[in-house]
Scaffold this motif. Structure first.
Motif, PDB file in Angstrom:
ATOM      1  N   LEU A 239       1.234  -1.455  -0.506  1.00 44.50           N
ATOM      2  CA  LEU A 239       0.243   0.712  -0.185  1.00 44.50           C
ATOM      3  C   LEU A 239       0.510   1.527   0.029  1.00 44.50           C
ATOM      4  O   LEU A 239      -0.295   2.498  -1.036  1.00 44.50           O
ATOM      5  CB  LEU A 239      -0.648  -0.190   1.409  1.00 44.50           C
ATOM      6  CG  LEU A 239      -2.071   1.099   1.039  1.00 44.50           C
ATOM      7  CD1 LEU A 239      -2.825   1.205  -0.036  1.00 44.50           C
ATOM      8  CD2 LEU A 239      -2.617   0.726   2.726  1.00 44.50           C
ATOM      9  N   ALA A 240       1.982   1.238   0.450  1.00 46.09           N
ATOM     10  CA  ALA A 240       2.922   2.695   0.745  1.00 46.09           C
ATOM     11  C   ALA A 240       2.974   2.570  -0.725  1.00 46.09           C
ATOM     12  O   ALA A 240       3.525   3.193  -1.476  1.00 46.09           O
ATOM     13  CB  ALA A 240       3.883   2.585   1.487  1.00 46.09           C
ATOM     14  N   GLY A 241       3.505   1.602  -1.627  1.00 45.03           N
ATOM     15  CA  GLY A 241       4.361   1.632  -2.835  1.00 45.03           C
ATOM     16  C   GLY A 241       3.320   2.729  -3.627  1.00 45.03           C
ATOM     17  O   GLY A 241       3.445   2.966  -4.263  1.00 45.03           O
ATOM     18  N   ALA A 242       2.361   1.842  -3.389  1.00 50.95           N
ATOM     19  CA  ALA A 242       1.125   2.440  -4.628  1.00 50.95           C
ATOM     20  C   ALA A 242       0.731   3.665  -4.347  1.00 50.95           C
ATOM     21  O   ALA A 242       0.060   4.890  -5.131  1.00 50.95           O
ATOM     22  CB  ALA A 242       0.174   1.672  -3.637  1.00 50.95           C
ATOM     23  N   ALA A 243       0.985   3.896  -2.953  1.00 48.54           N
ATOM     24  CA  ALA A 243       0.029   5.630  -2.538  1.00 48.54           C
ATOM     25  C   ALA A 243       1.999   6.794  -3.394  1.00 48.54           C
ATOM     26  O   ALA A 243       0.930   7.893  -3.665  1.00 48.54           O
ATOM     27  CB  ALA A 243      -0.094   5.869  -1.019  1.00 48.54           C
ATOM     28  N   GLN A 244       2.704   6.066  -3.441  1.00 45.69           N
ATOM     29  CA  GLN A 244       4.000   7.307  -3.252  1.00 45.69           C
ATOM     30  C   GLN A 244       3.425   6.787  -5.081  1.00 45.69           C
ATOM     31  O   GLN A 244       4.090   8.001  -5.642  1.00 45.69           O
ATOM     32  CB  GLN A 244       5.015   6.327  -2.662  1.00 45.69           C
ATOM     33  CG  GLN A 244       5.057   6.400  -1.694  1.00 45.69           C
ATOM     34  CD  GLN A 244       6.609   5.608  -1.503  1.00 45.69           C
ATOM     35  OE1 GLN A 244       6.965   4.228  -2.153  1.00 45.69           O
ATOM     36  NE2 GLN A 244       7.522   6.286  -0.741  1.00 45.69           N
ATOM     37  N   ILE A 245       3.163   5.878  -5.760  1.00 44.62           N
ATOM     38  CA  ILE A 245       3.066   5.844  -7.772  1.00 44.62           C
ATOM     39  C   ILE A 245       2.131   6.820  -7.795  1.00 44.62           C
ATOM     40  O   ILE A 245       1.449   7.431  -8.575  1.00 44.62           O
ATOM     41  CB  ILE A 245       3.115   4.670  -7.996  1.00 44.62           C
ATOM     42  CG1 ILE A 245       4.351   3.601  -7.281  1.00 44.62           C
ATOM     43  CG2 ILE A 245       2.642   3.990  -9.333  1.00 44.62           C
ATOM     44  CD1 ILE A 245       3.862   2.291  -7.875  1.00 44.62           C
ATOM     45  N   ALA A 246       1.012   6.764  -6.699  1.00 46.76           N
ATOM     46  CA  ALA A 246      -0.412   7.486  -7.105  1.00 46.76           C
ATOM     47  C   ALA A 246      -0.261   8.979  -7.157  1.00 46.76           C
ATOM     48  O   ALA A 246      -0.952   9.934  -7.082  1.00 46.76           O
ATOM     49  CB  ALA A 246      -1.378   7.264  -5.493  1.00 46.76           C
ATOM     50  N   LEU A 247       0.341   9.154  -6.052  1.00 44.76           N
ATOM     51  CA  LEU A 247       1.904  11.038  -5.494  1.00 44.76           C
ATOM     52  C   LEU A 247       2.053  10.892  -7.131  1.00 44.76           C
ATOM     53  O   LEU A 247       2.045  12.279  -7.744  1.00 44.76           O
ATOM     54  CB  LEU A 247       2.300  11.180  -4.713  1.00 44.76           C
ATOM     55  CG  LEU A 247       2.919  12.230  -4.005  1.00 44.76           C
ATOM     56  CD1 LEU A 247       2.044  12.892  -3.997  1.00 44.76           C
ATOM     57  CD2 LEU A 247       3.781  12.534  -3.219  1.00 44.76           C
ATOM     58  N   VAL A 248       2.811  10.488  -7.974  1.00 38.90           N
ATOM     59  CA  VAL A 248       3.927  10.299  -9.143  1.00 38.90           C
ATOM     60  C   VAL A 248       2.294  10.754 -10.404  1.00 38.90           C
ATOM     61  O   VAL A 248       2.395  11.465 -11.211  1.00 38.90           O
ATOM     62  CB  VAL A 248       4.179   9.536  -9.855  1.00 38.90           C
ATOM     63  CG1 VAL A 248       4.895   9.937 -11.411  1.00 38.90           C
ATOM     64  CG2 VAL A 248       5.772   9.906  -8.838  1.00 38.90           C
ATOM     65  N   THR A 249       1.431  10.014 -10.204  1.00 44.83           N
ATOM     66  CA  THR A 249       0.070  10.346 -11.017  1.00 44.83           C
ATOM     67  C   THR A 249      -0.697  11.512 -10.439  1.00 44.83           C
ATOM     68  O   THR A 249      -0.870  12.504 -11.522  1.00 44.83           O
ATOM     69  CB  THR A 249      -0.737   8.782 -10.789  1.00 44.83           C
ATOM     70  OG1 THR A 249       0.420   7.730 -11.010  1.00 44.83           O
ATOM     71  CG2 THR A 249      -1.898   9.207 -11.999  1.00 44.83           C
TER      72      THR A 249
END
Length: 549
Positions: A239-249
């Motif tokens: 979930l942490a990695g997904a949140a960081q990729i979501a921030l890039v998006t």
């Protein structure tokens, strides 16, 4: 005056709370991503983001260029020229809007399969016997995704650009002709620059929809940022990695919107509303039929071919005595239920926001900022919204559990997470912009003198809305309800991430069928979504033709 302000207070409070609710997932996402460990960022920057970001940017560039060319070309064709079937094409060019991108990818993967109907026909025509001897390029590629997404999303550019072309005065084009420009020169130097604001708006919508897509990109083998978010969370349980990729998006979304607004910040067009619009020039003979062919091609690729193929598959299953399975019927019922629930809530909140803007006498900048905040959700991709919404919902669940424990109740169990309520909340945030924009436009068309007359007759703020404005807003409310309901039915990214266990909608059912490679029953679900999507397209077509009548 004080009484009026007191009566308006609940509406303003509702608007503020709505803006905070829409902003909360974004702020939570930023906070969680920034607080993530450096090891996560190092891994993402080294192994994940370069490829995902590159494929996303190439996809956005390709879809943007092709969709803009298709949309602008189609809009100019039906505005400036008269040819066979022009009136039909003027609304038929909107039909691809009825087909979600993931359904088009789903259909074309079967249509263009090495043993599918298209390749079988091509091999028979060329004299080949098997796929080993000859096969067309695999649509599962970045170019395949660019082409398919462009033929589905170009109507956004067509819709905004055609309205601008239709409003341009004929004397401007005549002046260009007198200055020595031919048809192409007049289009390039006069019509196209004047339409740049409309093209920018439509193109921004195309890019946002492309960035939001998850089904078509995954089916076609393109690892975009949105697909990477989904796989990182669901497949890798990170979930942490997904949140960081979501921030890039989310950063990419912000850049897209900023570029769109910067590109048209100084563009203004002032003309005489009474001036005659552009008069279509008749194309005789072969030129007219060539124009018809050019106009029909996007409709055939973006709507007719996938819809006809899905219909054939559905009829084949139904004709064989195999009706829809109980699980599919249950998914259809759940789709209707959660979409209807979200529609009712969205309309109620949208009315609060729009009415608050109407009755707020001052602080226009503050009013405008609140209105923009409430519509922020539409610009946020569904996967990004789902992850951002997860953190506030977990905090609320912990608070509710503590409250139940305090009063002696069982603290276990979830109230929002893992229930249709979380899914409906995501739909509300994502599609709130539809009723807010539609109802604000409807209220703006009602002259302030009607409000003054109602006040003189003794109506307060609440009675004025109930007895005066709501009857006048019925068309806007009906249109908003239809658009929200259909968009909620079609929504896939947020539904995949927030749906409860054993809870399927038609969109997720189709996604699962495609993942398993079973097309027959998935075609019934896809056909139901397409049929629902036709309703707002028909509404848009009627609205588009109204000024010309």
């Amino acid at each position: 005056m004080a009484t009026g302000r007191f009566q308006a207070w609940p509406w303003h409070t509702g608007t503020v709370l709505t803006a905070l609710a829409v902003l909360a997932p974004v702020l939570a996402l930023v906070g969680q991503a920034v607080q993530g460990s450096g090891a996560h960022w190092d891994h993402l920057l080294q192994f994940v983001l370069p490829d995902a970001l590159a494929q996303t940017l190439f996809l956005l560039a390709g879809v943007g260029l092709l969709a803009a060319a298709l949309g602008v070309g189609a809009a100019w064709l039906v505005t400036a020229y008269d040819f066979p079937a022009r009136k039909v094409l003027s609304w038929a060019l909107l039909l691809p809007l009825a087909v979600p991108t993931y359904i088009v990818a789903y259909a074309y993967l079967d249509i263009l399969h090495p043993i599918g109907p298209v390749q079988e026909a091509v091999r028979a025509l060329l004299g080949y016997a098997s796929p080993r001897e000859f096969r067309l390029p695999d649509p599962r590629s970045l170019p395949g995704a660019i082409v398919l997404l462009s033929f589905v999303l170009y109507p956004y550019v067509y819709l905004t650009t055609r309205s601008m072309f239709a409003s341009q005065a004929a004397h401007l084009m005549e002046a260009a002709r007198l200055l020595g420009y031919g048809p192409w020169g007049a289009f390039r130097h006069v019509a196209l620059p004047l339409a740049r604001p409309a093209i920018a708006v439509g193109l921004c919508l195309v890019l946002l929809e492309t960035l939001n897509d998850i089904g078509a990109s995954e089916f076609l083998g393109v690892q975009t940022l949105t697909v990477t978010i989904y796989t990182t969370w669901v497949t890798r349980s990170d979930l942490a990695g997904a949140a960081q990729i979501a921030l890039v998006t989310l950063t990419l979304v912000t850049v897209l919107i900023a570029v769109e607004r910067h590109g048209r910040r100084r563009l203004r067009y002032t003309g005489n509303r009474r001036a005659a619009p552009i008069r279509p020039r008749r194309l005789p003979g072969a030129a007219g039929w060539l124009a018809t062919l050019l106009g029909v091609t996007p409709v055939l690729i973006g709507f007719v071919a996938p819809a006809a193929y899905l219909l054939a598959l559905a009829l084949e299953r139904l004709g064989g005595g195999q009706g829809p399975s109980p699980a599919l019927l249950r998914a259809a019922g759940q789709t209707l239920t959660v979409s209807a629930l979200a529609t009712v809530i969205v309309l109620a909140i949208g009315l609060v926001v729009a009415w608050s803007r109407r009755i707020l006498p001052r602080a226009r900048a503050w009013r405008s900022a609140l209105s923009r905040l409430t519509t922020l959700g539409y610009a946020v991709p569904g996967t990004v919204l789902a992850i951002g919404l997860l953190f506030p919902l977990m905090a609320i669940e912990r608070g509710l559990a503590a409250l139940r424990a305090t009063i002696g109740l069982d603290p276990t169990g979830l109230v929002l997470l893992g229930t249709p309520a979380a899914l409906a909340l995501a739909y509300v945030i994502r599609f709130l912009t539809i009723p807010v924009g539609t109802l604000e436009a409807g209220l703006d068309r009602i002259p302030p003198s009607i409000d003054q007359a109602a006040r003189l007759l003794g109506e307060n703020v609440h009675g004025m809305l109930r007895r005066v404005h709501l009857p006048l807003l019925r068309p806007a409310l009906a249109a908003s309800a239809l658009l929200v309901f259909v968009d909620a039915m079609k929504e896939l990214p947020a539904t995949l991430l927030l749906r409860p266990l054993n809870f399927d909608t038609l969109a997720t059912w189709l996604y699962a069928e495609a993942a398993r490679g079973t097309y027959e029953e998935g075609a019934i679900a896809a056909l139901g979504i397409v049929a629902a999507g036709l309703l707002p397209v028909i509404l848009l077509a009627r609205l588009l033709d109204r000024p010309a009548s």
